[in-house]
Design a protein around this motif. Structure first.
Motif, PDB file in Angstrom:
ATOM      1  N   THR A  19      46.067  47.524  29.722  1.00  0.00           N
ATOM      2  CA  THR A  19      45.115  48.099  28.770  1.00  0.00           C
ATOM      3  C   THR A  19      43.925  47.174  28.606  1.00  0.00           C
ATOM      4  O   THR A  19      44.078  45.980  28.349  1.00  0.00           O
ATOM      5  N   LEU A  20      42.727  47.740  28.774  1.00  0.00           N
ATOM      6  CA  LEU A  20      41.482  46.988  28.630  1.00  0.00           C
ATOM      7  C   LEU A  20      40.482  47.813  27.839  1.00  0.00           C
ATOM      8  O   LEU A  20      40.366  49.019  28.047  1.00  0.00           O
ATOM      9  N   THR A  21      39.751  47.172  26.939  1.00  0.00           N
ATOM     10  CA  THR A  21      38.612  47.823  26.290  1.00  0.00           C
ATOM     11  C   THR A  21      37.369  47.604  27.146  1.00  0.00           C
ATOM     12  O   THR A  21      37.367  46.776  28.062  1.00  0.00           O
ATOM     13  N   ASP A  22      36.305  48.334  26.837  1.00  0.00           N
ATOM     14  CA  ASP A  22      35.063  48.142  27.598  1.00  0.00           C
ATOM     15  C   ASP A  22      34.531  46.713  27.503  1.00  0.00           C
ATOM     16  O   ASP A  22      34.151  46.126  28.528  1.00  0.00           O
ATOM     17  N   PRO A  23      34.462  46.095  26.312  1.00  0.00           N
ATOM     18  CA  PRO A  23      33.991  44.700  26.254  1.00  0.00           C
ATOM     19  C   PRO A  23      34.862  43.763  27.094  1.00  0.00           C
ATOM     20  O   PRO A  23      34.344  42.850  27.756  1.00  0.00           O
ATOM     21  N   GLU A  24      36.177  43.979  27.078  1.00  0.00           N
ATOM     22  CA  GLU A  24      37.065  43.144  27.897  1.00  0.00           C
ATOM     23  C   GLU A  24      36.808  43.372  29.378  1.00  0.00           C
ATOM     24  O   GLU A  24      36.818  42.420  30.174  1.00  0.00           O
ATOM     25  N   LEU A  25      36.562  44.617  29.768  1.00  0.00           N
ATOM     26  CA  LEU A  25      36.267  44.915  31.173  1.00  0.00           C
ATOM     27  C   LEU A  25      35.003  44.197  31.628  1.00  0.00           C
ATOM     28  O   LEU A  25      34.969  43.605  32.707  1.00  0.00           O
ATOM     29  N   LEU A  26      33.957  44.262  30.809  1.00  0.00           N
ATOM     30  CA  LEU A  26      32.680  43.675  31.206  1.00  0.00           C
ATOM     31  C   LEU A  26      32.740  42.152  31.272  1.00  0.00           C
ATOM     32  O   LEU A  26      31.903  41.529  31.942  1.00  0.00           O
ATOM     33  N   ARG A  27      33.720  41.532  30.586  1.00  0.00           N
ATOM     34  CA  ARG A  27      33.893  40.075  30.649  1.00  0.00           C
ATOM     35  C   ARG A  27      34.941  39.653  31.668  1.00  0.00           C
ATOM     36  O   ARG A  27      35.184  38.461  31.863  1.00  0.00           O
ATOM     37  N   LEU A  28      35.555  40.622  32.332  1.00  0.00           N
ATOM     38  CA  LEU A  28      36.705  40.355  33.184  1.00  0.00           C
ATOM     39  C   LEU A  28      36.335  39.512  34.398  1.00  0.00           C
ATOM     40  O   LEU A  28      35.279  39.698  35.014  1.00  0.00           O
ATOM     41  N   THR A  29      37.204  38.572  34.728  1.00  0.00           N
ATOM     42  CA  THR A  29      37.066  37.788  35.954  1.00  0.00           C
ATOM     43  C   THR A  29      38.379  37.880  36.720  1.00  0.00           C
ATOM     44  O   THR A  29      39.448  38.053  36.140  1.00  0.00           O
ATOM     45  N   ALA A  30      38.293  37.769  38.018  1.00  0.00           N
ATOM     46  CA  ALA A  30      39.486  37.845  38.866  1.00  0.00           C
ATOM     47  C   ALA A  30      39.148  37.228  40.207  1.00  0.00           C
ATOM     48  O   ALA A  30      37.972  37.162  40.604  1.00  0.00           O
ATOM     49  N   PRO A  31      40.140  36.743  40.936  1.00  0.00           N
ATOM     50  CA  PRO A  31      39.892  36.217  42.286  1.00  0.00           C
ATOM     51  C   PRO A  31      39.386  37.328  43.186  1.00  0.00           C
ATOM     52  O   PRO A  31      39.552  38.519  42.877  1.00  0.00           O
ATOM     53  N   PRO A  32      38.774  36.985  44.293  1.00  0.00           N
ATOM     54  CA  PRO A  32      38.281  38.013  45.218  1.00  0.00           C
ATOM     55  C   PRO A  32      39.394  38.979  45.625  1.00  0.00           C
ATOM     56  O   PRO A  32      40.553  38.586  45.768  1.00  0.00           O
ATOM     57  N   LEU A  33      39.024  40.209  45.802  1.00  0.00           N
ATOM     58  CA  LEU A  33      39.990  41.228  46.192  1.00  0.00           C
ATOM     59  C   LEU A  33      40.433  40.976  47.625  1.00  0.00           C
ATOM     60  O   LEU A  33      39.604  40.898  48.544  1.00  0.00           O
ATOM     61  N   PRO A  34      41.738  40.833  47.872  1.00  0.00           N
ATOM     62  CA  PRO A  34      42.199  40.615  49.251  1.00  0.00           C
ATOM     63  C   PRO A  34      42.019  41.873  50.088  1.00  0.00           C
ATOM     64  O   PRO A  34      41.729  42.959  49.579  1.00  0.00           O
ATOM     65  N   ALA A  35      42.196  41.721  51.385  1.00  0.00           N
ATOM     66  CA  ALA A  35      42.086  42.876  52.284  1.00  0.00           C
ATOM     67  C   ALA A  35      43.151  43.907  51.912  1.00  0.00           C
ATOM     68  O   ALA A  35      44.323  43.569  51.737  1.00  0.00           O
ATOM     69  N   ILE A  36      42.732  45.143  51.769  1.00  0.00           N
ATOM     70  CA  ILE A  36      43.615  46.245  51.384  1.00  0.00           C
ATOM     71  C   ILE A  36      43.604  47.287  52.488  1.00  0.00           C
ATOM     72  O   ILE A  36      42.540  47.621  53.033  1.00  0.00           O
ATOM     73  N   ARG A  37      44.768  47.811  52.820  1.00  0.00           N
ATOM     74  CA  ARG A  37      44.798  48.894  53.804  1.00  0.00           C
ATOM     75  C   ARG A  37      44.062  50.094  53.231  1.00  0.00           C
ATOM     76  O   ARG A  37      44.413  50.601  52.166  1.00  0.00           O
TER      77      ARG A  37
END
Length: 508
Positions: free
Chosen positions: A126-144
């Motif tokens: 669960t994420l609110t819009d403010p939390e989404l806009l502040r979100l950080t994450a490692p680079p997305l790995p290769a996905i099939r």
């Protein structure tokens, strides 16, 4: 179809590459360019993947509405090669839980706006819009990447057995649809599309991906905006509109559809319920520079499968005896068969069959038009039976929708099986029997119900129904009777019941 657009996400990705600095999404005070939205999508996809311990999901529930989380979430799920399963934030918790179980969800992504969140067997993020806009994450790995035959989304429609039916749509189905309709929109950067439909209703896919497939901007209204469509169009200078026709009736009732009152509109599409000639004329006068198109199609045929564009000159309009705008001619590649007056359809937009194969019974015809044997494999050559009666005024005339011969109706565009509502009523304590009828009102179709037994007050009944059904399926009126009128076969006499409930002329 362009080689690079084999999946639903490809339509967004192509515009993100070709129009990176153009606005892609407007929600309230938030505006995101294609580059910003694409970056947010990758971050959210990576965060969701990490939430699942790095295991790519197959099906993800999306419990969100009219928020940045909803739209970025829809794209992020597609980015992971998974199918989106929209859940209703206003649905009863148990209905959403039942959909989640039937779809065998691997995860649920929510924005926290649901009235009754409930509990799911799958991990929930669960994420609110403010939390989404502040979100950080490692680079997305290769996905099939998803393949054309993989599922893009699953929608659940009202079921005649009292249980919602899962309708899976493959990427090849939705890409065939978009390949036909995106050029018809005649849009590009600078165009501004409305997004009036809930994500649980498949015209929302049209809204999102005709905009994003064109490099245009998707503009999301609030609930209040939907009650004032003219004001919303003008405030945001919309060029493309899509909604159910009952929106026109609401605007007329509030005397908002004045001639020339929507000068920015260039294209207007209506679907989900019959569009009357009177409604179309009122809208055309209010938006004189806009094309007006009536589109038809059940969820099983991927948004819409036929359409009719009204001529600019009112004197050239057809005049069907039932006073509705024709549903037109089939989209490219869509094949039609009239079987005893019922419209049957096959082609690249036809879904692969219901999530529960038991629901395929009586819904298909064999390739030669004979009855379908449900013990045999369903192929692309089989015809889907829409249940809709249609006719042509002449050999080359457009199709006209004549109605249905079963107990399925459209309520503000949502498909409702009256038997599902009746089953919910009968399941309530004190209710012995129940029957539900549609009633036409200036604001569109609503439901009215009659019941027998001693279940308590009408308000108590309505509250209990809201715990079981979405709001649009709860009857507007509930009338207690000593007995339901029956015909000579012992079944409910719906014509007689219509007279009792003040709906004269209701068919049996």
């Amino acid at each position: 179809m362009p080689a690079e657009r084999h999946t639903l996400y490809d339509w967004f990705a192509a515009s993100a590459t070709g129009h990176p600095d153009q606005p892609a999404l407007e929600i309230g005070d938030t505006e995101l360019t294609y580059t910003e939205l694409a970056r947010l999508v990758d971050t959210l996809a990576a965060h969701l993947l990490r939430h699942l311990d790095g295991e790519p999901p197959r099906r993800v529930g999306l419990l969100a509405a009219r928020t940045a989380v909803a739209y970025a979430g829809y794209l992020a799920i597609q980015r992971l090669g998974a199918a989106v399963v929209p859940l209703g934030p206003s649905f009863p918790a148990e209905r959403n839980a039942g959909i989640a179980r039937a779809a065998q969800l691997d995860a649920v992504l929510a924005d926290g706006t649901a009235e009754n969140t409930g509990r799911f067997d799958a991990p929930t993020l669960t994420l609110t819009d403010p939390e989404l806009l502040r979100l950080t994450a490692p680079p997305l790995p290769a996905i099939r990447p998803a393949r054309p035959e993989d599922l893009a989304y699953i929608l659940f429609t009202s079921g005649s057995t009292g249980v919602p039916k899962g309708v899976p749509i493959q990427h090849r189905n939705i890409c065939a649809y978009l390949t036909h309709v995106v050029p018809r929109c005649v849009a590009g950067p600078g165009a501004r599309f409305s997004q009036t439909f809930d994500l649980t209703f498949d015209p929302s896919v049209h809204d999102m991906f005709t905009a994003w497939g064109s490099g245009a901007t998707l503009v999301v209204p609030t609930r209040d905006d939907l009650l004032s469509p003219v004001r919303f169009v003008n405030r945001h200078a919309l060029t493309h509109w899509n909604s159910v026709p009952s929106v026109i009736s609401i605007a007329k009732r509030f005397r908002a559809l004045r001639p020339g009152s929507m000068p920015t509109l260039r294209s207007s599409m209506f679907c989900g319920e019959p569009l009357t000639l009177q409604q179309a004329e009122a809208w055309q006068q209010a938006a004189p520079l806009s094309q007006v198109e009536n589109a038809y199609g059940p969820t099983e045929l991927t948004v819409t499968c036929t359409a009719y564009r009204l001529p600019p000159d009112r004197s050239d309009w057809p005049a069907p005896a039932n006073g509705t705008v024709p549903i037109g001619t089939p989209h490219e590649g869509v094949q039609l068969l009239l079987h005893e007056g019922e419209l049957c359809v096959r082609g690249p937009q036809r879904f692969p069959g219901y999530l529960d194969p038991a629901n395929n019974t009586d819904r298909f015809l064999a390739p030669d038009g004979s009855p379908y044997d449900p013990t045999t494999a369903l192929t692309d050559a089989h015809w889907y039976r829409t249940g809709d009666g249609v006719a042509r005024a002449g050999e080359d005339a457009p199709l006209v929708h004549l109605g249905r011969g079963d107990q399925q109706v459209q309520v503000h565009g949502y498909r409702v099986e009256l038997t599902e509502v009746e089953a919910a009523l009968r399941a309530l304590p004190g209710v012995m029997d129940a029957a539900v009828l549609p009633r036409t009102t200036p604001g569109g179709t609503e439901l009215t119900a009659a019941y027998t037994g001693t279940p308590g007050t009408e308000d108590g009944l309505r509250t209990a129904l809201r715990d079981r059904l979405p709001g649009y399926m709860v009857p507007a009126t509930l009338t207690g009777l000593d007995a339901l009128p029956l015909n000579r076969n012992g079944k409910v006499d719906r014509a007689a019941l219509g007279e009792l409930l003040g709906i004269p002329g209701h068919p049996a």
